[in-house]
Design a protein around this motif. Structure first.
Motif, short mmCIF file in Angstrom:
data_model
loop_
_atom_site.label_atom_id
_atom_site.label_comp_id
_atom_site.label_asym_id
_atom_site.label_seq_id
_atom_site.Cartn_x
_atom_site.Cartn_y
_atom_site.Cartn_z
N PHE A 121 0.88 -1.16 0.00
CA PHE A 121 0.00 0.00 0.00
C PHE A 121 0.92 1.22 0.00
N VAL A 122 0.78 2.05 -1.05
CA VAL A 122 1.74 3.14 -1.24
C VAL A 122 1.37 4.35 -0.41
N ILE A 123 2.35 4.89 0.29
CA ILE A 123 2.11 6.04 1.15
C ILE A 123 2.55 7.33 0.47
N GLY A 168 -1.79 5.69 -2.35
CA GLY A 168 -3.16 5.24 -2.20
C GLY A 168 -3.46 3.95 -2.95
N ASP A 169 -2.53 3.52 -3.81
CA ASP A 169 -2.75 2.29 -4.57
C ASP A 169 -2.47 1.05 -3.72
N LEU A 170 -3.24 0.00 -3.98
CA LEU A 170 -2.97 -1.32 -3.40
C LEU A 170 -2.45 -2.21 -4.52
N VAL A 171 -1.30 -2.83 -4.31
CA VAL A 171 -0.70 -3.71 -5.32
C VAL A 171 -0.48 -5.09 -4.70
N LEU A 172 -0.91 -6.14 -5.41
CA LEU A 172 -0.82 -7.50 -4.88
C LEU A 172 0.35 -8.25 -5.51
N THR A 173 1.06 -9.00 -4.70
CA THR A 173 1.98 -10.01 -5.23
C THR A 173 1.61 -11.32 -4.52
N PRO A 174 0.66 -12.06 -5.12
CA PRO A 174 0.13 -13.25 -4.45
C PRO A 174 1.18 -14.34 -4.26
N SER A 175 0.78 -15.34 -3.49
CA SER A 175 1.66 -16.46 -3.18
C SER A 175 2.33 -17.01 -4.44
N ARG A 221 -6.56 1.05 -7.79
CA ARG A 221 -6.07 2.43 -7.85
C ARG A 221 -6.83 3.34 -6.89
N TRP A 222 -6.07 4.27 -6.32
CA TRP A 222 -6.64 5.20 -5.34
C TRP A 222 -7.84 5.96 -5.91
N LYS A 223 -7.75 6.35 -7.18
CA LYS A 223 -8.87 7.08 -7.82
C LYS A 223 -10.19 6.29 -7.66
N ASP A 224 -10.12 4.99 -7.88
CA ASP A 224 -11.32 4.14 -7.78
C ASP A 224 -11.77 3.95 -6.33
N THR A 225 -10.78 3.72 -5.45
CA THR A 225 -11.10 3.53 -4.04
C THR A 225 -11.74 4.79 -3.48
N ASP A 226 -11.14 5.93 -3.82
CA ASP A 226 -11.62 7.23 -3.34
C ASP A 226 -13.04 7.49 -3.83
N ARG A 268 -7.38 -10.18 3.98
CA ARG A 268 -8.45 -9.28 3.56
C ARG A 268 -7.89 -7.86 3.51
N CYS A 269 -8.29 -7.10 2.50
CA CYS A 269 -7.86 -5.71 2.40
C CYS A 269 -9.09 -4.82 2.37
N SER A 270 -9.02 -3.72 3.10
CA SER A 270 -10.16 -2.81 3.13
C SER A 270 -9.68 -1.38 3.33
N MET A 271 -10.57 -0.43 3.01
CA MET A 271 -10.26 0.98 3.19
C MET A 271 -11.43 1.61 3.92
N HIS A 272 -11.13 2.45 4.88
CA HIS A 272 -12.16 2.98 5.77
C HIS A 272 -12.07 4.50 5.84
N ARG A 273 -13.20 5.17 5.60
CA ARG A 273 -13.24 6.62 5.69
C ARG A 273 -14.06 7.01 6.91
N VAL A 274 -13.52 7.91 7.73
CA VAL A 274 -14.22 8.40 8.91
C VAL A 274 -14.14 9.92 8.87
#
Ligand code: GTQ
Ligand code: FE2
Length: 353
Positions: free
Chosen positions: A122-124, A143-150, A229-234, A267-273
């Motif tokens: 998860f890029v900061i 804001g991007d999440l990038v996977l490198t699976p098993s 991508r962060w654009k989509d998550t946002d 599990r990956c999730s994003m939470h807005r408060v």
């Protein structure tokens, strides 16, 4: 004179017979259940503690590692792991999750390897890095999440002018405890690959909501989409929060072909408060690691309270209640071992308010 010989009363085991029995049991590498203490506790006896790491410190030390420590074969990655102080010096954020910050300077390459523990990034901050996942170049931005699976090949390239720091999470402690870790180095020969503007994975699976290739066949247990991508998550969070009655909104990252968790162990999730709002207080078994992406908040984890600002990370051990109260509009990335607990029929949760 010979010592008197005591004989146990009729029907009672002789003292030395019992001692002899325990000795024989131990000699046979066995242990009686009835002498075990705490083998079946009422609740999980936790070692990991609620804990937070400040971005200021993480960033300073990641940058220092960039100055002092080269990336060589053997080390492979310039990574500082979150080490939970309850876990006796182990480099793990929780009982099941590895969390870390990784630093890659301009012009640097972290060479190819693969391993059975699944990983995500998860890029900061920063830009210009791309990760090659099974040969597919995936650019990375905040804001991007990038996977490198098993067992997927991965290497990180920074052809840009500025360093990049990102958050890594792996199911490494879980895989270690299951004796399931395998690792392999890639070829040493670095090939100079051109960066595609968008990964094949995203072109195939990430371009249209609710549409996947007609001939897609399930082949793996993980998402074929490697970047979220962060654009989509946002956008998803912005829409959900408009509908929200309590100033909170959460999204889960899913495999677009099946709607299930992106990887079988994480599990990956994003939470807005929103500022002034608070999430409901839950406790769950299984653990999670959180990254404050934007904003600031006070979180309570178990008996602890942490003041969090951008980039701060925290660990929520199993069965510790969590609630987040935002002091500014805030976004949090979270990864947890929940899919493991759910698939094994071990998941529990309790709403505490
Ligand atoms: O980037 O490949 O934090 O293999 C730990 C192990 C990152 C990586 C980590 C790894 C990586
Ligand atoms: Fe790796």
């Amino acid at each position: 004179m010979a010592s008197p010989k005591f004989v146990a009363p009729e029907g009672m085991p002789k003292k030395n017979e019992v001692d002899d029995f325990y000795e024989s049991v131990a000699d046979a590498d066995l242990q009686p259940l009835w002498v075990q203490k705490g083998i079946m506790p009422n609740e999980p006896p936790l070692a990991a503690v609620p804990f937070a790491w400040k971005w200021k410190t993480l960033k300073e030390l990641a940058e220092l590692s960039g100055e002092l420590i080269p990336i060589d074969r053997g080390g492979d990655r310039r990574v500082l792991s979150l080490s939970n102080p309850g876990l006796a010096g182990q480099p793990y954020a929780t009982q099941t999750l590895w969390g870390a910050v990784q630093y890659l300077g301009p012009g640097e390459v972290a060479p190819a390897h693969r391993h059975t523990p699944a990983a995500l990034r998860f890029v900061i901050e920063g830009s210009g890095v791309w990760t090659l996942v099974n040969g597919d170049p995936v650019p990375m931005a905040p804001g991007d999440l990038v996977l490198t699976p098993s067992w997927s090949w991965h290497e990180h390239h920074n052809p840009g002018k500025i360093p990049m720091i990102w958050f890594d999470a792996l199911d490494l402690p879980l895989a270690r405890s299951l004796d399931a870790v395998f690792f392999e180095n890639g070829p040493d020969q670095m090939v100079n690959r051109a960066v595609d503007p968008i990964s094949k994975s995203e072109l195939t699976y990430g371009t249209s909501t609710g549409l996947v290739p007609f001939d897609h066949a399930d082949q793996t247990l993980f998402s074929p989409l490697f970047a979220y991508r962060w654009k989509d998550t946002d956008r998803a969070l912005s829409r959900l929060i408009e509908l929200s009655a309590d100033g909170t909104a959460s999204v889960k990252f899913v495999d677009p072909t099946r709607g299930i968790d992106v990887m079988p162990t994480m599990r990956c999730s994003m939470h807005r408060v929103l500022a002034g709002s608070r999430t409901r207080k839950y406790r769950r078994n299984g653990s999670s690691v959180w990254v404050t992406f934007r904003g600031s908040a006070v979180v309570s984890v178990g008996e602890e309270r942490f003041h969090l600002d951008e980039g701060d990370m925290f660990a929520v051990p199993s069965w510790c209640a969590l609630s987040i109260e935002a002091t500014q509009d805030s976004d949090f990335f979270c990864t947890s071992d929940a899919p493991v607990f759910e698939k094994l029929g071990l998941a529990r949760e309790e709403l505490l308010d």
